[in-house]
Write a protein that holds these residues in place. Sequence first.
Motif, PDB file in Angstrom:
ATOM      1  N   CYS A  82       0.758  -0.806   0.038  1.00 42.17           N
ATOM      2  CA  CYS A  82       0.595  -0.202  -0.243  1.00 42.17           C
ATOM      3  C   CYS A  82       0.471   1.155  -0.241  1.00 42.17           C
ATOM      4  N   PRO A  83       0.030   2.502  -0.529  1.00 44.06           N
ATOM      5  CA  PRO A  83       1.360   3.451  -1.257  1.00 44.06           C
ATOM      6  C   PRO A  83       1.094   4.818  -0.177  1.00 44.06           C
ATOM      7  N   ASN A  84      -0.171   3.887   0.682  1.00 46.85           N
ATOM      8  CA  ASN A  84      -1.011   5.007   1.241  1.00 46.85           C
ATOM      9  C   ASN A  84      -0.016   5.839   2.930  1.00 46.85           C
ATOM     10  N   GLY A  85       1.408   5.175   3.093  1.00 43.43           N
ATOM     11  CA  GLY A  85       1.671   5.146   4.154  1.00 43.43           C
ATOM     12  C   GLY A  85       1.325   4.525   4.838  1.00 43.43           C
ATOM     13  N   THR A 122      -8.641   1.183  11.132  1.00 44.00           N
ATOM     14  CA  THR A 122      -8.403   1.919   9.643  1.00 44.00           C
ATOM     15  C   THR A 122      -7.697   0.707   9.099  1.00 44.00           C
ATOM     16  N   PHE A 123      -7.828   0.429   7.563  1.00 40.88           N
ATOM     17  CA  PHE A 123      -7.209  -0.711   7.326  1.00 40.88           C
ATOM     18  C   PHE A 123      -7.352  -0.251   5.050  1.00 40.88           C
ATOM     19  N   ASN A 124      -6.419  -1.155   4.709  1.00 37.47           N
ATOM     20  CA  ASN A 124      -6.114   0.092   3.127  1.00 37.47           C
ATOM     21  C   ASN A 124      -6.739  -1.446   2.406  1.00 37.47           C
ATOM     22  N   TYR A 125      -7.600  -1.521   1.490  1.00 38.08           N
ATOM     23  CA  TYR A 125      -7.763  -2.706   0.999  1.00 38.08           C
ATOM     24  C   TYR A 125      -7.227  -2.610  -0.836  1.00 38.08           C
ATOM     25  N   ALA A 126      -7.497  -3.159  -1.291  1.00 37.99           N
ATOM     26  CA  ALA A 126      -7.290  -3.543  -3.145  1.00 37.99           C
ATOM     27  C   ALA A 126      -7.805  -4.557  -3.411  1.00 37.99           C
ATOM     28  N   VAL A 127      -9.190  -4.926  -4.480  1.00 39.09           N
ATOM     29  CA  VAL A 127      -9.459  -5.800  -4.708  1.00 39.09           C
ATOM     30  C   VAL A 127      -9.699  -6.050  -6.238  1.00 39.09           C
ATOM     31  N   VAL A 128      -9.303  -7.128  -6.798  1.00 36.96           N
ATOM     32  CA  VAL A 128      -9.440  -7.627  -8.222  1.00 36.96           C
ATOM     33  C   VAL A 128      -9.990  -9.216  -8.290  1.00 36.96           C
ATOM     34  N   PHE A 129     -11.372  -8.849  -9.723  1.00 38.77           N
ATOM     35  CA  PHE A 129     -12.053  -9.780  -9.821  1.00 38.77           C
ATOM     36  C   PHE A 129     -12.063 -10.000 -11.258  1.00 38.77           C
ATOM     37  N   SER A 197      -9.532   3.078   1.804  1.00 38.69           N
ATOM     38  CA  SER A 197      -9.442   2.373   3.039  1.00 38.69           C
ATOM     39  C   SER A 197     -10.713   2.637   3.457  1.00 38.69           C
ATOM     40  N   ALA A 198     -10.675   2.110   4.796  1.00 36.85           N
ATOM     41  CA  ALA A 198     -12.307   2.063   5.550  1.00 36.85           C
ATOM     42  C   ALA A 198     -12.230   1.828   6.829  1.00 36.85           C
ATOM     43  N   THR A 199     -12.570   2.142   8.076  1.00 37.00           N
ATOM     44  CA  THR A 199     -12.592   2.756   9.038  1.00 37.00           C
ATOM     45  C   THR A 199     -13.613   2.053   9.562  1.00 37.00           C
ATOM     46  N   ILE A 200     -13.299   0.872  10.737  1.00 35.46           N
ATOM     47  CA  ILE A 200     -14.049   0.261  11.660  1.00 35.46           C
ATOM     48  C   ILE A 200     -13.912   0.924  13.191  1.00 35.46           C
ATOM     49  N   ASP A 201     -15.497   2.152  13.495  1.00 33.53           N
ATOM     50  CA  ASP A 201     -15.464   2.570  14.480  1.00 33.53           C
ATOM     51  C   ASP A 201     -16.030   0.836  15.767  1.00 33.53           C
ATOM     52  N   LEU A 202     -14.635   1.568  17.036  1.00 31.04           N
ATOM     53  CA  LEU A 202     -15.376   0.478  17.747  1.00 31.04           C
ATOM     54  C   LEU A 202     -15.496   1.048  19.030  1.00 31.04           C
ATOM     55  N   SER A 203     -15.823   2.281  18.885  1.00 32.64           N
ATOM     56  CA  SER A 203     -15.836   2.915  20.108  1.00 32.64           C
ATOM     57  C   SER A 203     -16.730   2.632  21.152  1.00 32.64           C
ATOM     58  N   GLN A 204     -18.217   1.965  20.963  1.00 36.63           N
ATOM     59  CA  GLN A 204     -19.804   1.589  21.216  1.00 36.63           C
ATOM     60  C   GLN A 204     -19.207  -0.269  21.939  1.00 36.63           C
ATOM     61  N   ALA A 223     -15.205 -21.838 -11.798  1.00 41.71           N
ATOM     62  CA  ALA A 223     -14.049 -21.516 -12.608  1.00 41.71           C
ATOM     63  C   ALA A 223     -14.127 -19.620 -13.165  1.00 41.71           C
ATOM     64  N   ILE A 224     -13.994 -18.848 -11.975  1.00 39.48           N
ATOM     65  CA  ILE A 224     -14.109 -17.491 -12.137  1.00 39.48           C
ATOM     66  C   ILE A 224     -12.165 -16.852 -11.421  1.00 39.48           C
ATOM     67  N   LEU A 225     -12.152 -15.331 -11.678  1.00 41.61           N
ATOM     68  CA  LEU A 225     -11.053 -15.521 -11.182  1.00 41.61           C
ATOM     69  C   LEU A 225     -11.388 -15.055 -10.008  1.00 41.61           C
ATOM     70  N   ALA A 226     -10.341 -14.903  -9.272  1.00 39.33           N
ATOM     71  CA  ALA A 226     -10.313 -14.964  -7.740  1.00 39.33           C
ATOM     72  C   ALA A 226     -10.109 -12.894  -7.492  1.00 39.33           C
ATOM     73  N   THR A 227     -10.114 -12.343  -5.667  1.00 36.77           N
ATOM     74  CA  THR A 227      -9.799 -11.165  -5.866  1.00 36.77           C
ATOM     75  C   THR A 227      -8.847 -11.090  -4.611  1.00 36.77           C
ATOM     76  N   LEU A 228      -8.097 -10.131  -5.443  1.00 34.63           N
ATOM     77  CA  LEU A 228      -6.969  -9.939  -4.025  1.00 34.63           C
ATOM     78  C   LEU A 228      -7.036  -7.878  -2.955  1.00 34.63           C
ATOM     79  N   ILE A 229      -6.595  -8.483  -2.160  1.00 31.44           N
ATOM     80  CA  ILE A 229      -7.280  -7.294  -1.045  1.00 31.44           C
ATOM     81  C   ILE A 229      -5.497  -7.184  -0.022  1.00 31.44           C
ATOM     82  N   SER A 230      -5.599  -5.179  -0.269  1.00 32.92           N
ATOM     83  CA  SER A 230      -4.486  -4.933   0.763  1.00 32.92           C
ATOM     84  C   SER A 230      -5.344  -4.218   1.961  1.00 32.92           C
ATOM     85  N   MET A 231      -4.783  -4.143   3.738  1.00 39.37           N
ATOM     86  CA  MET A 231      -4.584  -3.641   4.070  1.00 39.37           C
ATOM     87  C   MET A 231      -3.490  -3.269   4.505  1.00 39.37           C
TER      88      MET A 231
END
Length: 231
Positions: A82-85, A122-129, A197-204, A223-231
């Motif tokens: 992930c290039p987002n630092g 907060t996590f970062n992800y990338a998806v390919v399918f 990016s996506a954020t999961i708020d666990l304050s509750q 018989a289909i392609l897969a999904t790629l994700i980065s965090m």
Amino acid sequence: MLKYLVIWFVLLGSNTFGQNLPRNIGFEAGSLNGWNCKVGKIDTAGNLTIADSYQIAERHVVYSQDVIGDERDRFGGFPKICPNGGGKYSVRLGNEQAGGEAESIYYTFFVPANATLGYSITFNYAVVFQNPDHKDYEQPRFTARVFDVADNKYVDCPYLEFSASSSLPGFQLSNVKANNQNNTSTQADVYFKDWSSATIDLSQHLGKLMRIEFITNDCTKGAILATLISM
């Protein structure tokens, strides 16, 4: 089936100073230590069966910037790290193999009871399918969700899910096609989403034992392609 997911993690909380963050939740050890792996299958009716397993090569993959440098995904053209630092590592779930496969990683941790100013992930992800243009329940899919271990239930929000479609917001059509594994003389369109990016708020959920889960699965026809994700 092309499906993979790359994940890069940042644990955020406005009251985290002086607190111990969950060990290796950001893959900073260059491994899946502290995480648990799962593998399974999805049947033709869309029923997902998945169970704990050891880490399986090409299905739960840890990338290190020291090893792969600026290596890029061949379909999306985005860097596998992930290039987002903030991180040198990412994790890929899934592969380019057919067979109705499913993969998951999950992490269980306590939300600090004294994080009174808030606590979030907060996590970062990338998806390919590949988009096989099946019915929605038959499509390859990526899911991120949170389980409240104390109350023995999934929380309604946050919940993140993508199933393959040519009209998903933020997804682009790749210039590279994938072999159609039902008919190798033809090729299929591939869609990707660059690092987001996506954020999961666990304050509750302060003081509770929680579990964060990431799941990828092939299409139901296997018989289909897969999904790629980065965090």
